[in-house]
Design a protein around this motif. Structure first.
Motif, PDB file in Angstrom:
ATOM      1  N   GLY A  64       0.765 -12.070 -11.610  1.00  0.00           N
ATOM      2  CA  GLY A  64       0.836 -11.066 -12.726  1.00  0.00           C
ATOM      3  C   GLY A  64       1.769 -11.414 -13.672  1.00  0.00           C
ATOM      4  N   ILE A  65       1.995 -10.713 -14.677  1.00  0.00           N
ATOM      5  CA  ILE A  65       2.627 -10.726 -15.788  1.00  0.00           C
ATOM      6  C   ILE A  65       4.150 -10.377 -15.479  1.00  0.00           C
ATOM      7  N   SER A  66       4.287  -9.262 -14.977  1.00  0.00           N
ATOM      8  CA  SER A  66       5.745  -8.685 -14.377  1.00  0.00           C
ATOM      9  C   SER A  66       5.415  -9.011 -12.806  1.00  0.00           C
ATOM     10  N   ARG A  67       5.974  -9.923 -12.239  1.00  0.00           N
ATOM     11  CA  ARG A  67       5.664 -10.081 -10.882  1.00  0.00           C
ATOM     12  C   ARG A  67       6.609  -9.208  -9.846  1.00  0.00           C
ATOM     13  N   LEU A  91       0.904  -7.264 -24.171  1.00  0.00           N
ATOM     14  CA  LEU A  91       0.868  -6.134 -22.962  1.00  0.00           C
ATOM     15  C   LEU A  91       2.610  -6.301 -22.718  1.00  0.00           C
ATOM     16  N   LEU A  92       2.989  -7.598 -22.714  1.00  0.00           N
ATOM     17  CA  LEU A  92       4.384  -7.536 -22.177  1.00  0.00           C
ATOM     18  C   LEU A  92       5.056  -6.857 -23.211  1.00  0.00           C
ATOM     19  N   ARG A  93       5.039  -7.116 -24.512  1.00  0.00           N
ATOM     20  CA  ARG A  93       5.779  -6.502 -25.695  1.00  0.00           C
ATOM     21  C   ARG A  93       5.525  -4.824 -25.315  1.00  0.00           C
ATOM     22  N   GLN A  94       4.552  -4.456 -25.338  1.00  0.00           N
ATOM     23  CA  GLN A  94       4.222  -2.888 -24.986  1.00  0.00           C
ATOM     24  C   GLN A  94       5.019  -2.298 -23.869  1.00  0.00           C
ATOM     25  N   THR A  95       4.954  -3.292 -22.738  1.00  0.00           N
ATOM     26  CA  THR A  95       5.695  -2.796 -21.480  1.00  0.00           C
ATOM     27  C   THR A  95       7.297  -2.630 -21.611  1.00  0.00           C
ATOM     28  N   LEU A 133       9.005 -13.183 -14.414  1.00  0.00           N
ATOM     29  CA  LEU A 133       7.472 -12.820 -15.346  1.00  0.00           C
ATOM     30  C   LEU A 133       6.831 -14.071 -15.690  1.00  0.00           C
ATOM     31  N   SER A 134       5.575 -13.633 -16.236  1.00  0.00           N
ATOM     32  CA  SER A 134       4.704 -15.037 -16.930  1.00  0.00           C
ATOM     33  C   SER A 134       3.769 -14.614 -18.034  1.00  0.00           C
ATOM     34  N   PHE A 135       3.014 -15.394 -18.520  1.00  0.00           N
ATOM     35  CA  PHE A 135       1.874 -14.898 -19.308  1.00  0.00           C
ATOM     36  C   PHE A 135       0.613 -14.764 -18.752  1.00  0.00           C
ATOM     37  N   SER A 136       0.478 -14.991 -17.219  1.00  0.00           N
ATOM     38  CA  SER A 136      -0.673 -15.176 -16.364  1.00  0.00           C
ATOM     39  C   SER A 136      -0.997 -13.646 -15.937  1.00  0.00           C
ATOM     40  N   LYS A 137      -2.203 -13.211 -15.907  1.00  0.00           N
ATOM     41  CA  LYS A 137      -2.180 -11.770 -15.396  1.00  0.00           C
ATOM     42  C   LYS A 137      -2.577 -11.900 -13.866  1.00  0.00           C
ATOM     43  N   GLY A 138      -2.784 -13.186 -13.413  1.00  0.00           N
ATOM     44  CA  GLY A 138      -2.833 -13.282 -11.961  1.00  0.00           C
ATOM     45  C   GLY A 138      -4.429 -12.902 -11.496  1.00  0.00           C
ATOM     46  N   GLU A 177      14.443  -0.752 -13.503  1.00  0.00           N
ATOM     47  CA  GLU A 177      15.542  -1.139 -12.760  1.00  0.00           C
ATOM     48  C   GLU A 177      15.638  -2.678 -12.517  1.00  0.00           C
ATOM     49  N   LEU A 178      14.321  -3.223 -12.927  1.00  0.00           N
ATOM     50  CA  LEU A 178      14.686  -4.760 -12.897  1.00  0.00           C
ATOM     51  C   LEU A 178      15.521  -5.575 -13.884  1.00  0.00           C
ATOM     52  N   GLN A 179      15.506  -4.593 -14.988  1.00  0.00           N
ATOM     53  CA  GLN A 179      16.256  -5.105 -16.340  1.00  0.00           C
ATOM     54  C   GLN A 179      17.497  -5.613 -16.024  1.00  0.00           C
ATOM     55  N   SER A 180      18.305  -4.988 -15.012  1.00  0.00           N
ATOM     56  CA  SER A 180      19.572  -5.417 -15.100  1.00  0.00           C
ATOM     57  C   SER A 180      19.559  -6.564 -14.038  1.00  0.00           C
ATOM     58  N   LEU A 181      18.711  -7.428 -13.624  1.00  0.00           N
ATOM     59  CA  LEU A 181      18.580  -8.673 -12.760  1.00  0.00           C
ATOM     60  C   LEU A 181      18.386  -9.691 -13.692  1.00  0.00           C
ATOM     61  N   PRO A 182      18.703 -11.060 -13.209  1.00  0.00           N
ATOM     62  CA  PRO A 182      18.320 -11.989 -13.849  1.00  0.00           C
ATOM     63  C   PRO A 182      16.964 -12.180 -14.047  1.00  0.00           C
ATOM     64  N   GLN A 183      16.369 -12.404 -15.236  1.00  0.00           N
ATOM     65  CA  GLN A 183      15.278 -12.681 -15.671  1.00  0.00           C
ATOM     66  C   GLN A 183      14.452 -14.155 -15.894  1.00  0.00           C
ATOM     67  N   ILE A 184      13.702 -14.225 -14.964  1.00  0.00           N
ATOM     68  CA  ILE A 184      13.098 -15.622 -15.086  1.00  0.00           C
ATOM     69  C   ILE A 184      11.588 -15.537 -15.298  1.00  0.00           C
ATOM     70  N   PHE A 185      11.251 -16.714 -16.319  1.00  0.00           N
ATOM     71  CA  PHE A 185      10.010 -16.507 -16.976  1.00  0.00           C
ATOM     72  C   PHE A 185       9.328 -18.075 -16.708  1.00  0.00           C
ATOM     73  N   ALA A 186       8.047 -17.670 -15.953  1.00  0.00           N
ATOM     74  CA  ALA A 186       7.508 -19.033 -15.788  1.00  0.00           C
ATOM     75  C   ALA A 186       6.483 -19.330 -16.792  1.00  0.00           C
TER      76      ALA A 186
END
Length: 343
Positions: A165-168, A215-219, A194-199, A244-253
């Motif tokens: 997914g885009i948000s995993r 979609l990511l920007r809209q989210t 996160l990623s750019f792949s919809k999985g 809730e996830l925004q307070s965590l380290p953000q890893i982008f694949a």
């Protein structure tokens, strides 16, 4: 935990030191010893840039209790003289799917197309590519065979997530032991991936990189709306989890260096500095990537040499492929020369 890096050493040195939890019954004679060990006279590397000579490491109940020079050995400890030996923290892989279930679609693709909404039942996101409610620690199952493979390579812990997914959703930091999952989970929610792949999503949208970016920007915008007053209008479990996830380290694949630049631009727009899981070709846009200020997770599985003995086969290998085969092993050194932070 006083020394989180050295605590990973327990994976290699102290398997039997971990005591059974009282929440589970034990069929047999309980071992009430504390698992107290003192490794003395060792050269201990506490960090990549810090080394202690003739030092002592104390482990109690599978956790690092103390490390230093001249520290006392606790009474009753099993003392192991490590003169002439070195102790290092184990490696930690920050991007794995260890112990995660196989990604599966929420349902079948309907015959009537296009599929506009998610197949997932409940108060979740409208798009199946948004899986922010997935919590890796709730699905983690140890895998003894794979754990042994990691341990033989010197790894003691991994950051695990489901690559879908885009948000995993959230990733969990887990140890590579043979204890129950309850004892192996170090940090339940350690990062957002996160990623750019919809999985595995069966929806038509997004069907392109441009759609994934939109979609990511809209989210991000939906999450801000939901936090301000959207919760008063509806319950959206995916957006709640997203916020809730925004307070965590953000890893982008990402798939390549251009996707890394795209991700960094999105992060700049919404005030997020991603940790970029690179693809190994960052050297091709080194200055631009250095300017983003993003740290990287770099792969070390460099491309194999091409078989070009047959002239007909050799014609199928492009100059670009050959150059990448030659230069990919230099990628980490080139980033280091530019003072780019990477793991």
């Amino acid at each position: 935990m006083k020394h989180p890096l050295l605590s990973l050493l327990l994976v290699v040195l102290s398997w039997n030191a971990l005591q059974a939890q009282v929440t589970f019954p034990y069929n047999g004679v309980q071992d009430h010893r504390e698992g107290l060990y003192a490794f003395t006279n060792a050269t201990i590397h506490t960090r990549y840039d810090e080394t202690l000579e003739n030092a002592t490491l104390v482990i109690r109940r599978g956790k690092v209790e103390a490390v230093g020079v001249g520290i006392p050995v606790p009474a009753g400890a099993v003392v192991l003289d490590c003169a002439g030996k070195s102790i290092y923290p184990s490696f930690l892989d920050p991007f794995t799917d260890y112990g995660m279930p196989e990604p599966k679609a929420e349902g079948r693709r309907p015959q009537q197309q296009p599929q506009m909404l998610s197949n997932k039942k409940g108060a979740f996101a409208w798009n199946e590519a948004l899986k922010s409610e997935f919590r890796a620690h709730e699905h983690f199952t140890r895998d003894d065979k794979k754990a042994q493979e990691w341990l033989k390579l010197g790894f003691g812990a991994v950051l695990s997530h489901r690559p879908d997914g885009i948000s995993r959703g959230s990733a969990a930091l887990v140890l590579l032991g043979d204890q129950r999952e309850h004892e192996l989970i170090v940090e339940e929610k350690a990062a957002h991936v996160l990623s750019f792949s919809k999985g595995t999503s069966t929806q038509n949208y997004p069907s392109s990189l441009m759609g994934s970016i939109a979609l990511l920007r809209q989210t991000y915008l939906d999450g801000a709306w939901y936090e301000r007053h959207g919760r008063d209008e509806e319950v959206n479990l995916s957006l709640e989890a997203w916020n809730e996830l925004q307070s965590l380290p953000q890893i982008f694949a990402v798939n390549d260096m251009l996707d890394a630049l795209r991700a960094a631009r999105i992060g700049e727009e919404f005030g997020v500095r991603y940790i970029i899981k690179g693809s190994g070709d960052e050297y091709q846009r080194l200055r631009e990537l250095e300017a983003t200020g993003s740290p990287f997770i770099l792969p070390l599985d460099f491309p194999d040499a091409y078989d070009v003995e047959d002239p007909l086969d050799a014609r199928l290998v492009s100059l670009q492929q050959m150059k990448h085969w030659e230069l990919a092993p230099t990628n980490p050194a080139r980033l280091a020369a530019e003072d780019v932070t990477f793991a």
